[in-house]
Design a protein around this motif. Structure first.
Motif, PDB file in Angstrom:
ATOM      1  N   ARG A  44       0.832  -1.209   0.000  1.00  0.00           N
ATOM      2  CA  ARG A  44       0.000   0.000   0.000  1.00  0.00           C
ATOM      3  C   ARG A  44       0.866   1.258   0.000  1.00  0.00           C
ATOM      4  O   ARG A  44       0.566   2.229  -0.687  1.00  0.00           O
ATOM      5  N   ALA A  45       1.950   1.249   0.777  1.00  0.00           N
ATOM      6  CA  ALA A  45       2.850   2.402   0.813  1.00  0.00           C
ATOM      7  C   ALA A  45       3.498   2.627  -0.550  1.00  0.00           C
ATOM      8  O   ALA A  45       3.642   3.767  -0.992  1.00  0.00           O
ATOM      9  N   ALA A  46       3.864   1.545  -1.229  1.00  0.00           N
ATOM     10  CA  ALA A  46       4.445   1.669  -2.564  1.00  0.00           C
ATOM     11  C   ALA A  46       3.424   2.240  -3.546  1.00  0.00           C
ATOM     12  O   ALA A  46       3.772   3.051  -4.407  1.00  0.00           O
ATOM     13  N   LEU A  47       2.165   1.832  -3.414  1.00  0.00           N
ATOM     14  CA  LEU A  47       1.104   2.340  -4.280  1.00  0.00           C
ATOM     15  C   LEU A  47       0.910   3.840  -4.076  1.00  0.00           C
ATOM     16  O   LEU A  47       0.852   4.604  -5.039  1.00  0.00           O
ATOM     17  N   VAL A  48       0.852   4.269  -2.827  1.00  0.00           N
ATOM     18  CA  VAL A  48       0.635   5.680  -2.523  1.00  0.00           C
ATOM     19  C   VAL A  48       1.837   6.515  -2.965  1.00  0.00           C
ATOM     20  O   VAL A  48       1.676   7.623  -3.478  1.00  0.00           O
ATOM     21  N   ASN A  49       3.038   5.993  -2.811  1.00  0.00           N
ATOM     22  CA  ASN A  49       4.233   6.739  -3.200  1.00  0.00           C
ATOM     23  C   ASN A  49       4.416   6.802  -4.714  1.00  0.00           C
ATOM     24  O   ASN A  49       5.170   7.635  -5.206  1.00  0.00           O
ATOM     25  N   SER A  50       3.734   5.947  -5.447  1.00  0.00           N
ATOM     26  CA  SER A  50       3.875   5.946  -6.901  1.00  0.00           C
ATOM     27  C   SER A  50       2.940   6.941  -7.591  1.00  0.00           C
ATOM     28  O   SER A  50       2.982   7.074  -8.810  1.00  0.00           O
ATOM     29  N   VAL A  51       2.110   7.625  -6.818  1.00  0.00           N
ATOM     30  CA  VAL A  51       1.156   8.579  -7.397  1.00  0.00           C
ATOM     31  C   VAL A  51       1.903   9.781  -7.961  1.00  0.00           C
ATOM     32  O   VAL A  51       2.782  10.344  -7.307  1.00  0.00           O
ATOM     33  N   GLU A  52       1.547  10.159  -9.186  1.00  0.00           N
ATOM     34  CA  GLU A  52       2.134  11.324  -9.842  1.00  0.00           C
ATOM     35  C   GLU A  52       1.016  12.214 -10.366  1.00  0.00           C
ATOM     36  O   GLU A  52      -0.137  11.782 -10.485  1.00  0.00           O
ATOM     37  N   VAL A  53       1.369  13.444 -10.689  1.00  0.00           N
ATOM     38  CA  VAL A  53       0.396  14.377 -11.249  1.00  0.00           C
ATOM     39  C   VAL A  53      -0.104  13.830 -12.585  1.00  0.00           C
ATOM     40  O   VAL A  53       0.681  13.370 -13.413  1.00  0.00           O
ATOM     41  N   GLY A  54      -1.414  13.824 -12.776  1.00  0.00           N
ATOM     42  CA  GLY A  54      -2.020  13.326 -14.002  1.00  0.00           C
ATOM     43  C   GLY A  54      -2.549  11.904 -13.896  1.00  0.00           C
ATOM     44  O   GLY A  54      -3.244  11.428 -14.787  1.00  0.00           O
ATOM     45  N   ILE A  66      -8.658  12.793 -10.956  1.00  0.00           N
ATOM     46  CA  ILE A  66      -7.331  12.945 -11.538  1.00  0.00           C
ATOM     47  C   ILE A  66      -6.514  13.821 -10.601  1.00  0.00           C
ATOM     48  O   ILE A  66      -6.971  14.874 -10.142  1.00  0.00           O
ATOM     49  N   VAL A  67      -5.283  13.390 -10.325  1.00  0.00           N
ATOM     50  CA  VAL A  67      -4.408  14.110  -9.413  1.00  0.00           C
ATOM     51  C   VAL A  67      -3.903  15.378 -10.095  1.00  0.00           C
ATOM     52  O   VAL A  67      -3.359  15.326 -11.199  1.00  0.00           O
ATOM     53  N   VAL A  77      -7.232  16.580  -5.882  1.00  0.00           N
ATOM     54  CA  VAL A  77      -7.844  15.724  -6.897  1.00  0.00           C
ATOM     55  C   VAL A  77      -8.975  16.483  -7.574  1.00  0.00           C
ATOM     56  O   VAL A  77      -9.772  17.154  -6.915  1.00  0.00           O
ATOM     57  N   GLU A  78      -9.051  16.345  -8.881  1.00  0.00           N
ATOM     58  CA  GLU A  78     -10.106  16.958  -9.677  1.00  0.00           C
ATOM     59  C   GLU A  78     -11.129  15.869 -10.003  1.00  0.00           C
ATOM     60  O   GLU A  78     -10.777  14.836 -10.571  1.00  0.00           O
ATOM     61  N   LYS A  83     -14.148  21.292 -14.191  1.00  0.00           N
ATOM     62  CA  LYS A  83     -12.743  21.562 -13.883  1.00  0.00           C
ATOM     63  C   LYS A  83     -12.575  22.387 -12.614  1.00  0.00           C
ATOM     64  O   LYS A  83     -11.468  22.581 -12.143  1.00  0.00           O
ATOM     65  N   ASN A  84     -13.656  22.892 -12.060  1.00  0.00           N
ATOM     66  CA  ASN A  84     -13.572  23.686 -10.838  1.00  0.00           C
ATOM     67  C   ASN A  84     -13.760  22.851  -9.574  1.00  0.00           C
ATOM     68  O   ASN A  84     -13.721  23.378  -8.484  1.00  0.00           O
ATOM     69  N   CYS A  85     -14.002  21.571  -9.705  1.00  0.00           N
ATOM     70  CA  CYS A  85     -14.231  20.698  -8.549  1.00  0.00           C
ATOM     71  C   CYS A  85     -12.906  20.039  -8.151  1.00  0.00           C
ATOM     72  O   CYS A  85     -12.615  18.915  -8.538  1.00  0.00           O
ATOM     73  N   ARG A  86     -12.111  20.775  -7.401  1.00  0.00           N
ATOM     74  CA  ARG A  86     -10.816  20.272  -6.938  1.00  0.00           C
ATOM     75  C   ARG A  86     -10.850  20.179  -5.419  1.00  0.00           C
ATOM     76  O   ARG A  86     -11.134  21.159  -4.732  1.00  0.00           O
ATOM     77  N   ILE A  87     -10.542  18.996  -4.920  1.00  0.00           N
ATOM     78  CA  ILE A  87     -10.663  18.747  -3.486  1.00  0.00           C
ATOM     79  C   ILE A  87      -9.340  18.222  -2.946  1.00  0.00           C
ATOM     80  O   ILE A  87      -8.794  17.244  -3.476  1.00  0.00           O
TER      81      ILE A  87
END
Length: 101
Positions: A44-54, A66-67, A77-78, A83-87
């Motif tokens: 799980r830690a490897a999965l979370v650390n692999s997140v990149e923009v896009g 989408i990150v 995250v959008e 396109k205005n719903c970013r949380i």
């Protein structure tokens, strides 16, 4: 009556048997519970650390998004077509990651 008097008394179980039994039980608990849980945490830690923009992600609450931006513990995250719903949300809320092709 003589048979009852000459019957053998039960022998005591040596203390080493109890120590060996306890060691085997601890080993079984380690193999069945602790080790698989540690493997899952590392995965799980490897999965979370692999997140990149896009990247497209699925959150634990079931939302796809989408990150847009990443900080140390949070991601922005959008969601949806708007396109205005970013949380902003915690990285721990990421359940699944799909890389763009």
């Amino acid at each position: 009556m003589n048979l009852l008097l000459t019957a053998e008394q039960p022998t005591e179980i040596p203390v080493m048997f109890y120590v060996l039994y306890l060691g085997i039980m601890i080993g079984i608990f380690y193999l069945l519970f602790y080790r698989p849980q540690k493997k899952e945490q590392k995965k799980r830690a490897a999965l979370v650390n692999s997140v990149e923009v896009g990247d497209s992600i699925l959150t634990t609450s079931g939302f796809y998004g989408i990150v847009i931006d990443i900080t140390d513990e949070d991601v922005i995250v959008e969601f949806g077509n708007n396109k205005n719903c970013r949380i902003p949300m915690k990285k721990a809320a990421i359940e699944q990651v799909e890389k763009p092709e």
